[in-house]
Design a protein around this motif. Structure first.
Motif, PDB file in Angstrom:
ATOM      1  N   VAL A 150      46.240  37.256  53.350  1.00  0.00           N
ATOM      2  CA  VAL A 150      45.148  37.026  52.425  1.00  0.00           C
ATOM      3  C   VAL A 150      45.726  36.703  51.046  1.00  0.00           C
ATOM      4  CG1 VAL A 150      43.162  38.083  51.294  1.00  0.00           C
ATOM      5  CG2 VAL A 150      43.619  38.543  53.709  1.00  0.00           C
ATOM      6  N   VAL A 151      45.191  35.665  50.422  1.00  0.00           N
ATOM      7  CA  VAL A 151      45.616  35.312  49.069  1.00  0.00           C
ATOM      8  C   VAL A 151      45.119  36.373  48.105  1.00  0.00           C
ATOM      9  CG1 VAL A 151      45.374  33.621  47.209  1.00  0.00           C
ATOM     10  CG2 VAL A 151      45.625  32.847  49.572  1.00  0.00           C
ATOM     11  N   GLU A 152      46.015  36.880  47.268  1.00  0.00           N
ATOM     12  CA  GLU A 152      45.616  37.877  46.294  1.00  0.00           C
ATOM     13  C   GLU A 152      46.652  37.924  45.178  1.00  0.00           C
ATOM     14  OE1 GLU A 152      47.561  41.726  48.616  1.00  0.00           O
ATOM     15  OE2 GLU A 152      45.433  41.681  48.155  1.00  0.00           O
ATOM     16  N   PRO A 153      46.276  38.442  44.013  1.00  0.00           N
ATOM     17  CA  PRO A 153      47.248  38.567  42.929  1.00  0.00           C
ATOM     18  C   PRO A 153      48.388  39.497  43.335  1.00  0.00           C
ATOM     19  CG  PRO A 153      45.000  38.926  42.143  1.00  0.00           C
ATOM     20  CD  PRO A 153      44.943  38.928  43.623  1.00  0.00           C
ATOM     21  N   SER A 154      49.584  39.173  42.942  1.00  0.00           N
ATOM     22  CA  SER A 154      50.717  40.038  43.218  1.00  0.00           C
ATOM     23  C   SER A 154      50.605  41.318  42.399  1.00  0.00           C
ATOM     24  CB  SER A 154      52.019  39.313  42.879  1.00  0.00           C
ATOM     25  OG  SER A 154      52.029  38.943  41.506  1.00  0.00           O
ATOM     26  N   PRO A 155      51.275  42.384  42.808  1.00  0.00           N
ATOM     27  CA  PRO A 155      51.245  43.615  42.014  1.00  0.00           C
ATOM     28  C   PRO A 155      51.719  43.356  40.586  1.00  0.00           C
ATOM     29  CG  PRO A 155      52.180  44.036  44.180  1.00  0.00           C
ATOM     30  CD  PRO A 155      52.037  42.553  44.060  1.00  0.00           C
ATOM     31  N   ARG A 156      51.028  43.971  39.621  1.00  0.00           N
ATOM     32  CA  ARG A 156      51.333  43.712  38.215  1.00  0.00           C
ATOM     33  C   ARG A 156      50.667  44.756  37.329  1.00  0.00           C
ATOM     34  NH1 ARG A 156      48.804  37.974  37.773  1.00  0.00           N
ATOM     35  NH2 ARG A 156      49.549  37.937  39.920  1.00  0.00           N
ATOM     36  N   SER A 157      51.082  44.788  36.088  1.00  0.00           N
ATOM     37  CA  SER A 157      50.403  45.584  35.068  1.00  0.00           C
ATOM     38  C   SER A 157      49.985  44.651  33.939  1.00  0.00           C
ATOM     39  CB  SER A 157      51.319  46.688  34.526  1.00  0.00           C
ATOM     40  OG  SER A 157      52.405  46.128  33.799  1.00  0.00           O
ATOM     41  N   ASN A 158      49.095  45.147  33.096  1.00  0.00           N
ATOM     42  CA  ASN A 158      48.698  44.446  31.872  1.00  0.00           C
ATOM     43  C   ASN A 158      48.092  43.075  32.107  1.00  0.00           C
ATOM     44  OD1 ASN A 158      49.776  46.664  30.565  1.00  0.00           O
ATOM     45  ND2 ASN A 158      51.764  45.700  30.254  1.00  0.00           N
ATOM     46  N   ALA A 159      47.437  42.882  33.258  1.00  0.00           N
ATOM     47  CA  ALA A 159      46.672  41.660  33.473  1.00  0.00           C
ATOM     48  C   ALA A 159      45.393  41.731  32.647  1.00  0.00           C
ATOM     49  CB  ALA A 159      46.332  41.490  34.949  1.00  0.00           C
ATOM     50  N   MET A 160      44.746  40.584  32.465  1.00  0.00           N
ATOM     51  CA  MET A 160      43.467  40.559  31.771  1.00  0.00           C
ATOM     52  C   MET A 160      42.349  40.207  32.746  1.00  0.00           C
ATOM     53  SD  MET A 160      43.229  41.435  28.633  1.00  0.00           S
ATOM     54  CE  MET A 160      44.247  42.807  29.113  1.00  0.00           C
ATOM     55  N   LEU A 161      41.224  40.902  32.610  1.00  0.00           N
ATOM     56  CA  LEU A 161      40.077  40.699  33.479  1.00  0.00           C
ATOM     57  C   LEU A 161      38.865  40.271  32.665  1.00  0.00           C
ATOM     58  CD1 LEU A 161      40.246  43.899  35.721  1.00  0.00           C
ATOM     59  CD2 LEU A 161      41.368  41.692  36.101  1.00  0.00           C
ATOM     60  N   ALA A 162      38.015  39.441  33.266  1.00  0.00           N
ATOM     61  CA  ALA A 162      36.729  39.084  32.687  1.00  0.00           C
ATOM     62  C   ALA A 162      35.763  38.808  33.833  1.00  0.00           C
ATOM     63  CB  ALA A 162      36.848  37.865  31.777  1.00  0.00           C
ATOM     64  N   VAL A 163      34.499  39.123  33.618  1.00  0.00           N
ATOM     65  CA  VAL A 163      33.469  38.887  34.633  1.00  0.00           C
ATOM     66  C   VAL A 163      32.487  37.859  34.100  1.00  0.00           C
ATOM     67  CG1 VAL A 163      31.577  39.906  35.947  1.00  0.00           C
ATOM     68  CG2 VAL A 163      33.702  41.188  35.622  1.00  0.00           C
ATOM     69  N   LYS A 164      32.222  36.834  34.909  1.00  0.00           N
ATOM     70  CA  LYS A 164      31.272  35.788  34.528  1.00  0.00           C
ATOM     71  C   LYS A 164      30.572  35.290  35.786  1.00  0.00           C
ATOM     72  CE  LYS A 164      29.763  32.911  31.205  1.00  0.00           C
ATOM     73  NZ  LYS A 164      29.078  33.392  29.994  1.00  0.00           N
ATOM     74  N   HIS A 165      29.237  35.187  35.732  1.00  0.00           N
ATOM     75  CA  HIS A 165      28.436  34.703  36.867  1.00  0.00           C
ATOM     76  C   HIS A 165      28.751  35.462  38.157  1.00  0.00           C
ATOM     77  CE1 HIS A 165      27.244  31.667  34.118  1.00  0.00           C
ATOM     78  NE2 HIS A 165      28.312  30.890  34.249  1.00  0.00           N
ATOM     79  N   GLY A 166      28.952  36.771  38.057  1.00  0.00           N
ATOM     80  CA  GLY A 166      29.204  37.583  39.240  1.00  0.00           C
ATOM     81  C   GLY A 166      30.589  37.449  39.823  1.00  0.00           C
ATOM     82  N   ARG A 167      31.490  36.776  39.123  1.00  0.00           N
ATOM     83  CA  ARG A 167      32.859  36.612  39.605  1.00  0.00           C
ATOM     84  C   ARG A 167      33.831  37.303  38.656  1.00  0.00           C
ATOM     85  NH1 ARG A 167      33.884  32.363  43.352  1.00  0.00           N
ATOM     86  NH2 ARG A 167      31.980  31.282  43.969  1.00  0.00           N
ATOM     87  N   LEU A 168      34.834  37.916  39.251  1.00  0.00           N
ATOM     88  CA  LEU A 168      35.898  38.547  38.486  1.00  0.00           C
ATOM     89  C   LEU A 168      37.039  37.547  38.333  1.00  0.00           C
ATOM     90  CD1 LEU A 168      37.351  41.102  37.302  1.00  0.00           C
ATOM     91  CD2 LEU A 168      38.199  41.494  39.627  1.00  0.00           C
ATOM     92  N   TYR A 169      37.506  37.353  37.097  1.00  0.00           N
ATOM     93  CA  TYR A 169      38.637  36.466  36.817  1.00  0.00           C
ATOM     94  C   TYR A 169      39.811  37.304  36.339  1.00  0.00           C
ATOM     95  CZ  TYR A 169      35.261  32.776  37.305  1.00  0.00           C
ATOM     96  OH  TYR A 169      34.305  31.943  37.823  1.00  0.00           O
ATOM     97  N   LEU A 170      40.968  37.037  36.891  1.00  0.00           N
ATOM     98  CA  LEU A 170      42.180  37.776  36.554  1.00  0.00           C
ATOM     99  C   LEU A 170      43.245  36.797  36.092  1.00  0.00           C
ATOM    100  CD1 LEU A 170      43.840  40.627  38.553  1.00  0.00           C
ATOM    101  CD2 LEU A 170      45.209  38.664  37.857  1.00  0.00           C
ATOM    102  N   TYR A 171      43.800  37.059  34.903  1.00  0.00           N
ATOM    103  CA  TYR A 171      44.811  36.168  34.345  1.00  0.00           C
ATOM    104  C   TYR A 171      46.071  36.944  33.948  1.00  0.00           C
ATOM    105  CZ  TYR A 171      47.438  33.362  31.053  1.00  0.00           C
ATOM    106  OH  TYR A 171      48.468  32.709  30.413  1.00  0.00           O
TER     107      TYR A 171
END
Length: 472
Positions: free
Chosen positions: A343-364
């Motif tokens: 399954v495609v998913e973000p690799s383990p990490r710390s200090n990522a940034m999250l935002a929610v828009k239109h019911g979707r979670l965005y991770l950068y």
């Protein structure tokens, strides 16, 4: 051993990601705040939309200059203009604090300040009135959290403010510090019938609590649950520091005062017309309601990346699988050649940034450590919080493309006179090092344009009209 740094670059750039056009845009606005990281940014609807930024820290590339900010800035989104708001009685200079929008106020908690001589962690609470542009220090009754930085701070549907976890350290003997990853939770709420009075209450949620960690990221879902992603669990000894990086999801439901583990259902099979055979098993009480099947054994993928100087970095990623042995659960009408992959998913990490828009979670972005190297990321993922099926990689990043900055003569080795009201020379704390900047996201879709930001961590993301989400 703790990671070593050859250079640190701090930014004051503003980027916007457009969901529909699937493009990054670097927004050039005159007179922005000085470069910084480990600050806080909050978006409020007042005045046609405003982005408020407080505090943070600056470090020069060679590490000779380091200081904390105590300034307050607002970006007027309607006119695209920056303004520094000068108001007395506010918090002292700090990094790693947390700030949320509460009614017509900004509420700020905690953080830390460090210099060459000493460091201090805070547990004070301040309110900034968005109507009068004035600071006031709150004095809540009851026993509150101990001093800390990098905690979760979110507003509940009932109008309270939750504080969870965080990090602090204390000196146990000369030149030896011991870090603490907090796992306690407190509720800050107005006292009934008392104007401007607040009280602390310690709460003990039920359910599947997250394991102790720091550097996790926080967002608020459309149904007002608090979402927690990733982080790092440090194992500290006197002469060494090793971290286990995470990429799991947890949800806190303040209405029920309960934690849930975020479980993804996995991708749907397009060939499957109907289900029959096995009946769906009821979900456990501590699984997110729209979170699907129970977790299977993860698939471990190990990659080796050779850097320019010949150093081999081993990157280990754990991928969830949608069914036993990495396959979706089968039934009689499934195609025999239908096989599930990682399954495609973000690799383990710390200090990522999250935002929610239109019911979707965005991770950068974010960061992880490989040996004595700290790698910063610039990938972008999204997750439909209603379907909870699978992550979508909008911008992928190959760690092999990372440039490890070696010492060189550069004009950037000296800071170009970026003044501060609160300046100290010293080294930053664990929540505040690395490459950072202000980063505003507005959306989703696929690939990225040439204006995409460089890899960074300890930046801030916000969505228009939604409270900004923190990072230590």
């Amino acid at each position: 051993m703790p990671p070593t740094f050859t250079k640190t670059f701090v930014y004051n750039e503003l980027y916007v990601y457009n969901i529909k056009k699937d493009t990054w845009t670097k927004v050039e606005i005159p007179n922005p705040p000085p470069r910084r990281c480990a600050h806080q940014a909050v978006v409020v609807p007042q005045g046609g939309g405003q982005l408020w930024v407080f505090g943070g820290e600056f470090a020069s590339p060679d590490g000779e200059q380091f200081y904390h900010y105590k300034d307050l800035w607002v970006l007027h989104l309607a006119t695209k203009t920056w303004e520094q708001v000068r108001s007395t009685g506010g918090p002292s200079g700090r990094s790693g604090h947390r700030m949320v929008a509460w009614k017509k106020q900004l509420i700020l908690f905690g953080g830390f300040h460090e210099s060459t001589r000493d460091y201090i962690y805070y547990n004070d609470v301040y309110a900034f009135n968005l109507d009068t542009f004035s600071w006031s220090r709150l004095s809540p009754s009851g026993a509150g959290p101990t001093p800390r930085s990098g905690c979760q701070m979110s507003v509940t549907p009932q109008g309270g403010i939750v504080i969870y976890g965080g990090y602090s350290k204390q000196r146990v003997k000369k030149d030896v510090d011991r870090g603490t990853q907090h796992s306690d939770m407190y509720l800050l709420q107005p006292e009934d019938g008392k104007e401007g009075s607040w009280k602390w209450t310690r709460i003990n949620p039920a359910g599947a609590k997250p394991t102790p960690r720091s550097g996790f990221s926080v967002a608020v879902t459309p149904n007002h649950q608090t979402l927690l992603f990733g982080g790092v669990c440090d194992e500290e000894e006197e002469e060494s520091l090793e971290g286990d990086f995470l990429n799991d999801l947890h949800f806190y439901d303040a209405t029920r005062n309960r934690w849930f583990t975020g479980q993804l259902k996995g991708p749907k099979s397009e060939k499957r017309k109907r289900r029959r055979g096995k009946k769906a098993e009821p979900e456990g009480p501590d699984k997110q309601e729209h979170g699907g099947t129970s977790a299977q054994e993860p698939l471990e993928v190990v990659r080796e990346v050779v850097t320019e100087d010949g150093t081999v970095i081993t990157i280990k990623q754990m991928f969830a699988t949608p069914g036993p042995a990495g396959k979706p659960q089968s039934n009689e009408e499934d195609s025999p050649d239908e096989v599930g992959g990682p399954v495609v998913e973000p690799s383990p990490r710390s200090n990522a940034m999250l935002a929610v828009k239109h019911g979707r979670l965005y991770l950068y972005g974010g960061m992880f450590e490989a040996g004595d190297r700290q790698i910063t990321l610039s990938d972008l993922y999204c997750l439909d919080l209603q379907k909870m099926q699978e992550w979508t990689a909008l911008v992928e990043m190959d760690p092999g493309t990372q440039e490890w900055l070696e010492e060189s003569d550069s004009e950037e080795d000296s800071n170009e006179g970026e003044g501060t009201e609160d300046e100290d020379s010293g080294e930053s704390d664990k929540e505040a090092g690395g490459e950072c900047g202000v980063c505003a996201h507005q959306g989703q879709q696929e690939t990225h344009g040439p204006a995409a930001p460089e890899p960074r961590a300890l930046h801030q993301t916000s969505t228009s009209g939604v409270t900004s989400l923190p990072k230590p």
